[in-house]
Design an enzyme around this catalytic site. Structure first.
Site: not given
Ligand code: CA
Length: 660
Positions: A347, A376
């Site tokens: 993340d 990400e």
């Protein structure tokens, strides 16, 4: 790239505080512990503890019989040991005893916390528990093996939330909302179609990517009877499974055994498992377990001494500091070695530094050579780390065997996630052709592409196809079916179904790593709710009745997955193959992208392949390359053997042809 769920969370978690000048010492001067025994080391004869607390003047261990409530049985002093650590031990077999630590820093007792390395905790993760991990293994665990997996580009990922999967009445699953709900077989929807585990097998995906399944903070585990939902991007105990997904959150062992049971069952059924990990921030800021033991160390500070907040969740961790880097690495190794996890999704990976990510990749690949790592490549705000050091999409070429999500293809297909009314290629927006081609080549170099016309990146960000995750939706923002409804409010449902299928066709025919959001294969809706991070089950639960209602879409997606798995031409492993074996047709028709693949050169049983996407509202006739083309799919349906009028592309459709 802003992640809106975090903006919403900010007001809850944001708590600026100013560290004293004494704490604002150069953290580079803190000692680094080089051993591998932080936390608990258990044996039936002795339980030993080692805690990193270099600025503490005194550290105590408090023992309890319960995971919450009651007074300590006893309090023990820890001894100052090497490299900033403190140690103590208990003789005898102490399994089941709960414990916390507290540190005295600058003459003040900090709050009692479990150590950040805890592997077993009581209800709501407030106290750690002495555990014999051997005894948490389900039967046959030693024989557990991950299914075979050759190349990262073979992965077809399926992003699933543990509770969403089974909580709806239509799931037919007994243990709703639990890890072991996904171990049940022969479960059916009211219409008699497979659900849960059997559905995952039927669909044919290779990896189940679970939304956060470590112990997170937002759901009260002491009230299992109260419906509660959260995505789980609010980490509390990094090395423990979430208690609300266990049938008993209180005893410490159940959540461990049941998560292992889930992983073992997935493996037995040919599915690999990816964990979504959130090392970029902690749910608590000033009061976090890290911060109670070593104030200020694990987080980046702003120039005025406050917590930097590049995650929009109130804090950001400092992966470049040795003990945070070590924590991340050891935590990830633990999940691989103890739980047999097959991959990680990072993340807000842009918060982490490239050096840490590359060390992680190197060390994890040593343990599991076919581990899958991706993240990400962005943050949710400015971070206190220079951009050239951040694991961002634009620095993807400097990451070793770690893929990044392509927001170019995501938004090129269906329109920006931030501009709700914006359409994309699959919903009739002209001008996205080059961005779709960029997706087809997995953001790599290709001689025919005009990179100045790409939606966001103006250059190839990937050096190899396995550096790119190809997708068009995930848990964040509107699901595809809702996005199409919002951006195309006047389009008939049939058109939107075609757009949806075209969108998924582009994902599953493009190079790179394929990624699907759970339920998209039967038009899952979240009823227009964009940021469903804490929305009730009525929004988030997967309604399995949709499978029969939209069985045409399901069968099509399933067939595309099977095709992708059978044909290596869609899963090239090297950027050189891709630039020489994909030939885009020269067409100037807005909304049309078509290309041929030289299957023969790639060892594919389809010697030549032709793929055509028509994202426009009108029927388009194209000129096919020479030869006798066979149909695999036309008009968003598998229509094997058909040979007539193959050059006529219906609105919002995908056509796949081949020559053997
Ligand atoms: Ca929890």
């Amino acid at each position: 790239m802003i992640n809106w769920k975090r903006i919403t969370l900010t007001s809850t978690y944001l708590s600026w505080f100013f560290v004293t000048s004494a704490q604002r010492i150069d953290v580079a001067l803190y000692p680094v512990y080089t051993g591998n025994d932080l936390g608990l080391t258990y044996s039936p004869e002795r339980s030993s503890f080692r805690i990193y607390a270099p600025t503490a003047k005194q550290v105590q261990l408090l023992l309890y019989t319960e995971g919450s409530g009651g007074s300590p049985l006893t309090t023990l002093e820890l001894n100052k040991a090497e490299q900033g650590t403190w140690t103590t031990s208990l003789t005898g077999d102490r399994v089941g005893i709960f414990y916390t630590f507290r540190a005295n820093i600058d003459g003040k007792w900090m709050a009692e916390v479990p150590d950040p390395y805890a592997t077993c905790v009581g209800v709501n993760g407030k106290r750690a528990m002495i555990v014999n991990l051997e005894a948490t293994n389900p039967s046959g665990w030693k024989q557990d093996r991950s299914p075979a997996f050759a190349h990262a580009t073979d992965a077809i990922l399926y992003e699933l939330h543990v509770r969403d999967a089974s909580i709806h009445a239509s799931s037919g699953i007994q243990k709703k909302g639990k890890f072991i709900g996904l171990t049940e077989s022969k479960t059916k929807s009211p219409q008699g179609l497979s659900t849960g585990l059997d559905h995952l097998k039927e669909l044919g995906i290779t990896h189940v990517h679970l939304l956060p399944s470590y112990d997170y903070n937002s759901v009260d585990e002491s009230k299992p009877e109260v419906p509660q939902f959260n995505w789980g991007y609010d980490p509390l105990n990094y090395n423990v499974p979430e208690g609300s997904y266990a049938t008993n959150a209180k005893d410490g062992v159940t959540r461990i055994r049941e998560f292992k049971q889930l992983i073992k069952t997935f493996h037995e059924n040919g599915l690999r498992i990816v964990m979504d990990v959130v090392y970029n921030h902690t749910a608590l800021t000033q009061d976090s377990y890290f911060n109670q033991l070593v104030p200020g160390y694990y987080y980046r500070q702003t120039n005025d001494g406050g917590f930097s907040n590049g995650t929009a969740c109130g804090n950001e961790t400092a992966s470049e500091r040795q003990m945070m880097r070590k924590f991340m690495l050891e935590s990830l190794k633990y999940w691989v070695e103890e739980y047999h996890v097959d991959g990680f999704r990072f993340d807000l990976m842009g918060v982490h530094d490239i050096e840490t990510m590359n060390i992680i990749s190197e060390e994890l690949h040593k343990i599991k050579p076919d581990i899958l790592l991706y993240g990400e490549g962005w943050t949710a705000g400015p971070v206190q780390l220079s951009e050239d050091k951040q694991a961002l999409k634009k620095n993807a070429a400097r990451l070793t065997d770690i893929a990044v999500f392509s927001d170019d293809i995501r938004d090129g297909i269906k329109g920006s996630v931030f501009d709700h009314a914006e359409r994309g290629f699959a919903s009739g927006l002209a001008g996205m052709e080059e961005t779709i081609k960029f997706g087809v080549v997995a953001a790599c170099q290709h001689p025919q592409l005009d990179y100045t016309k790409i939606k966001y990146a103006k250059a190839p960000f990937a050096t190899q196809p396995h550096h790119t995750v190809t997708y068009c939706e995930c848990h964040d923002n509107h699901v595809l079916w809702d996005k199409l409804a919002i951006s195309m409010p006047d389009a008939p449902e049939e058109d939107r179904m075609n757009m949806h299928q075209l969108a998924l066709s582009i994902v599953l025919t493009s190079q790179g790593i394929s990624f699907l959001h759970a339920g998209t294969e039967f038009l899952r809706s979240k009823k227009g709710v964009e940021n469903s991070y804490n929305a009730p089950d009525s929004i988030n639960a997967i309604d399995w009745s949709l499978k029969e209602k939209n069985i045409k879409v399901f069968n099509y997606v399933k067939a595309l997955i099977k095709m992708r798995k059978e044909h290596p031409a869609f899963r090239m492993t090297d950027a050189k193959q891709l630039s020489t074996n994909i030939q885009f047709d020269k067409t100037s028709t807005p909304g049309v992208v078509s290309y041929g693949i030289n299957g023969a050169a790639l060892g594919d049983s389809w010697k030549k392949i032709w793929v055509g996407y028509n994202g426009s509202a009108g029927q388009q006739t194209v000129t096919l390359p020479a030869g006798n083309w066979q149909v695999f799919a036309k008009d968003n349906e598998v229509q094997k053997g058909k040979t007539k009028k193959v050059s006529v592309l219906k609105p919002y459709s995908c056509t796949i042809l081949y020559q053997q």
